[in-house]
Scaffold this motif. Sequence first.
Motif, PDB file in Angstrom:
ATOM      1  N   ARG A 166      27.601  43.800  35.986  1.00 54.73           N
ATOM      2  CA  ARG A 166      27.253  42.314  36.329  1.00 54.73           C
ATOM      3  C   ARG A 166      28.300  41.212  35.601  1.00 54.73           C
ATOM      4  N   ARG A 167      28.696  41.548  34.539  1.00 56.83           N
ATOM      5  CA  ARG A 167      29.711  40.731  34.075  1.00 56.83           C
ATOM      6  C   ARG A 167      31.167  40.798  34.873  1.00 56.83           C
ATOM      7  N   ASP A 168      31.127  42.070  35.589  1.00 60.26           N
ATOM      8  CA  ASP A 168      32.733  42.034  35.932  1.00 60.26           C
ATOM      9  C   ASP A 168      32.563  41.145  37.326  1.00 60.26           C
ATOM     10  N   ARG A 169      31.113  41.228  38.063  1.00 63.35           N
ATOM     11  CA  ARG A 169      30.954  40.487  39.158  1.00 63.35           C
ATOM     12  C   ARG A 169      31.158  38.952  38.987  1.00 63.35           C
ATOM     13  N   ARG A 170      30.617  38.700  37.907  1.00 66.86           N
ATOM     14  CA  ARG A 170      30.437  37.151  37.417  1.00 66.86           C
ATOM     15  C   ARG A 170      31.980  36.808  37.045  1.00 66.86           C
ATOM     16  N   ASP A 171      32.688  37.489  36.302  1.00 71.11           N
ATOM     17  CA  ASP A 171      34.017  37.139  36.076  1.00 71.11           C
ATOM     18  C   ASP A 171      34.970  37.024  37.115  1.00 71.11           C
ATOM     19  N   SER A 172      34.785  37.891  38.137  1.00 72.25           N
ATOM     20  CA  SER A 172      35.621  37.968  39.094  1.00 72.25           C
ATOM     21  C   SER A 172      35.391  37.198  40.203  1.00 72.25           C
ATOM     22  N   SER A 173      34.078  36.451  40.229  1.00 67.53           N
ATOM     23  CA  SER A 173      33.471  35.705  41.559  1.00 67.53           C
ATOM     24  C   SER A 173      33.532  34.317  41.140  1.00 67.53           C
ATOM     25  N   ARG A 174      33.836  33.825  39.842  1.00 59.73           N
ATOM     26  CA  ARG A 174      33.435  32.525  39.566  1.00 59.73           C
ATOM     27  C   ARG A 174      34.786  31.666  40.176  1.00 59.73           C
ATOM     28  N   GLU A 175      34.655  30.280  40.218  1.00 56.79           N
ATOM     29  CA  GLU A 175      35.537  29.456  40.829  1.00 56.79           C
ATOM     30  C   GLU A 175      36.597  29.138  39.937  1.00 56.79           C
ATOM     31  N   ALA A 176      36.372  29.063  38.789  1.00 60.62           N
ATOM     32  CA  ALA A 176      37.286  28.663  37.746  1.00 60.62           C
ATOM     33  C   ALA A 176      37.951  29.775  37.187  1.00 60.62           C
ATOM     34  N   SER A 177      39.335  29.793  37.663  1.00 58.59           N
ATOM     35  CA  SER A 177      40.149  31.095  36.916  1.00 58.59           C
ATOM     36  C   SER A 177      39.507  32.528  36.936  1.00 58.59           C
ATOM     37  N   PRO A 178      39.112  32.987  38.036  1.00 58.20           N
ATOM     38  CA  PRO A 178      38.389  34.137  38.186  1.00 58.20           C
ATOM     39  C   PRO A 178      39.306  35.363  37.625  1.00 58.20           C
ATOM     40  N   LEU A 179      38.643  36.546  37.211  1.00 56.03           N
ATOM     41  CA  LEU A 179      39.625  37.778  36.741  1.00 56.03           C
ATOM     42  C   LEU A 179      40.350  38.252  37.963  1.00 56.03           C
ATOM     43  N   ARG A 180      41.967  38.075  37.997  1.00 56.23           N
ATOM     44  CA  ARG A 180      42.520  38.564  38.976  1.00 56.23           C
ATOM     45  C   ARG A 180      43.808  38.995  38.445  1.00 56.23           C
ATOM     46  N   ARG A 181      44.266  39.872  39.233  1.00 58.75           N
ATOM     47  CA  ARG A 181      45.630  40.625  38.506  1.00 58.75           C
ATOM     48  C   ARG A 181      46.709  39.685  39.099  1.00 58.75           C
ATOM     49  N   ALA A 182      47.617  39.413  38.115  1.00 58.41           N
ATOM     50  CA  ALA A 182      48.858  38.473  38.347  1.00 58.41           C
ATOM     51  C   ALA A 182      49.987  39.478  39.303  1.00 58.41           C
ATOM     52  N   PRO A 183      50.454  39.004  40.428  1.00 61.67           N
ATOM     53  CA  PRO A 183      51.150  39.898  41.330  1.00 61.67           C
ATOM     54  C   PRO A 183      52.059  40.610  40.324  1.00 61.67           C
ATOM     55  N   ASP A 184      52.867  40.031  39.268  1.00 58.82           N
ATOM     56  CA  ASP A 184      53.940  40.614  38.722  1.00 58.82           C
ATOM     57  C   ASP A 184      53.474  41.571  37.448  1.00 58.82           C
ATOM     58  N   ALA A 185      51.835  41.891  37.325  1.00 55.79           N
ATOM     59  CA  ALA A 185      51.504  42.499  36.401  1.00 55.79           C
ATOM     60  C   ALA A 185      51.586  44.085  36.752  1.00 55.79           C
ATOM     61  N   LEU A 186      51.915  44.809  35.584  1.00 56.94           N
ATOM     62  CA  LEU A 186      51.694  46.349  35.668  1.00 56.94           C
ATOM     63  C   LEU A 186      50.327  46.650  35.710  1.00 56.94           C
ATOM     64  N   VAL A 187      49.728  47.186  36.386  1.00 54.15           N
ATOM     65  CA  VAL A 187      48.437  47.790  36.645  1.00 54.15           C
ATOM     66  C   VAL A 187      48.397  49.354  35.782  1.00 54.15           C
ATOM     67  N   VAL A 188      47.344  49.372  34.814  1.00 54.51           N
ATOM     68  CA  VAL A 188      47.287  50.663  34.119  1.00 54.51           C
ATOM     69  C   VAL A 188      45.856  51.022  34.046  1.00 54.51           C
ATOM     70  N   ASP A 189      45.507  52.023  34.549  1.00 54.46           N
ATOM     71  CA  ASP A 189      44.268  52.666  34.664  1.00 54.46           C
ATOM     72  C   ASP A 189      43.948  53.562  33.730  1.00 54.46           C
ATOM     73  N   THR A 190      43.297  53.242  32.751  1.00 55.85           N
ATOM     74  CA  THR A 190      43.034  54.136  31.550  1.00 55.85           C
ATOM     75  C   THR A 190      41.911  55.115  31.555  1.00 55.85           C
ATOM     76  N   THR A 191      41.471  55.313  32.461  1.00 58.39           N
ATOM     77  CA  THR A 191      39.936  56.032  32.815  1.00 58.39           C
ATOM     78  C   THR A 191      40.242  57.264  32.268  1.00 58.39           C
ATOM     79  N   ASP A 192      41.538  58.179  32.591  1.00 60.40           N
ATOM     80  CA  ASP A 192      41.907  59.386  31.780  1.00 60.40           C
ATOM     81  C   ASP A 192      42.854  59.528  31.073  1.00 60.40           C
TER      82      ASP A 192
END
Length: 218
Positions: A166-192
Amino acid sequence: MPTNPAIAIDGPAGAGKSTLAKLLAEKLGFVYINTGAMYRAVALLWKEKGGDPAEIAKGLRFQIEGDRILVEGRDVTDVLYTPEISELSSRISANPEVRRALVALQRSFRERYPVVMEGRDIGTVVLPDAEVKFFITASPLERARRRKAQFNDPRPLQEIKEEIERRDRRDSSREASPLRRAPDALVVDTTDMGVRETLELLLEFVRKKLKNYNLIKK
Ligand code: DC
């Protein structure tokens, strides 16, 4: 022209940002700035005093001392991470005026120190010129597991997972500065991935990106 190097760490709740940001800051001798704690601090003061959250954000006196968070000189670390404050902070963080005030505060730290700053909009909005950017993520189930273990959360895993989504949805869909990956960011998936392994990966990237700075090696 900023002279202090900055490392921006963004990503959804519970992906391991805080743990990694703290360890990176320690390794490099940079100042660790947890911007989520600022939104939480505003939520806490708003819950206690009411009024306009933007005014609270403008006057926020916020300090990080080791593992403790002080607001107006009061140690609030143990009351910032309740489910109620998680929910309230996510809501007030959609307020553009609250964001404007806290972004100014966050930038002022970078003017004074080399920083490892973690949040949702650090690489995109707060410090778009950061020398190093990471986007740290993990599956919702794994994030719920970590949250349960870290805070001894007694609720069933499924309930924590739903709160996170629920928080992910709200943080990613809000209009003001939503959670977004910067195009020059290194993406690291830490699941495993374990903490040590992830930290090594981040450090290797930092050393490459900051090779012109005299990094403290520990
Ligand atoms: O990282 P955290 O879970 O402690 O953050 C609490 C809330 O604050 C989260 O729901 C989103 C918000 N937040 C934000 O909007 N921008 C940031 N830079 C940091 C946190």
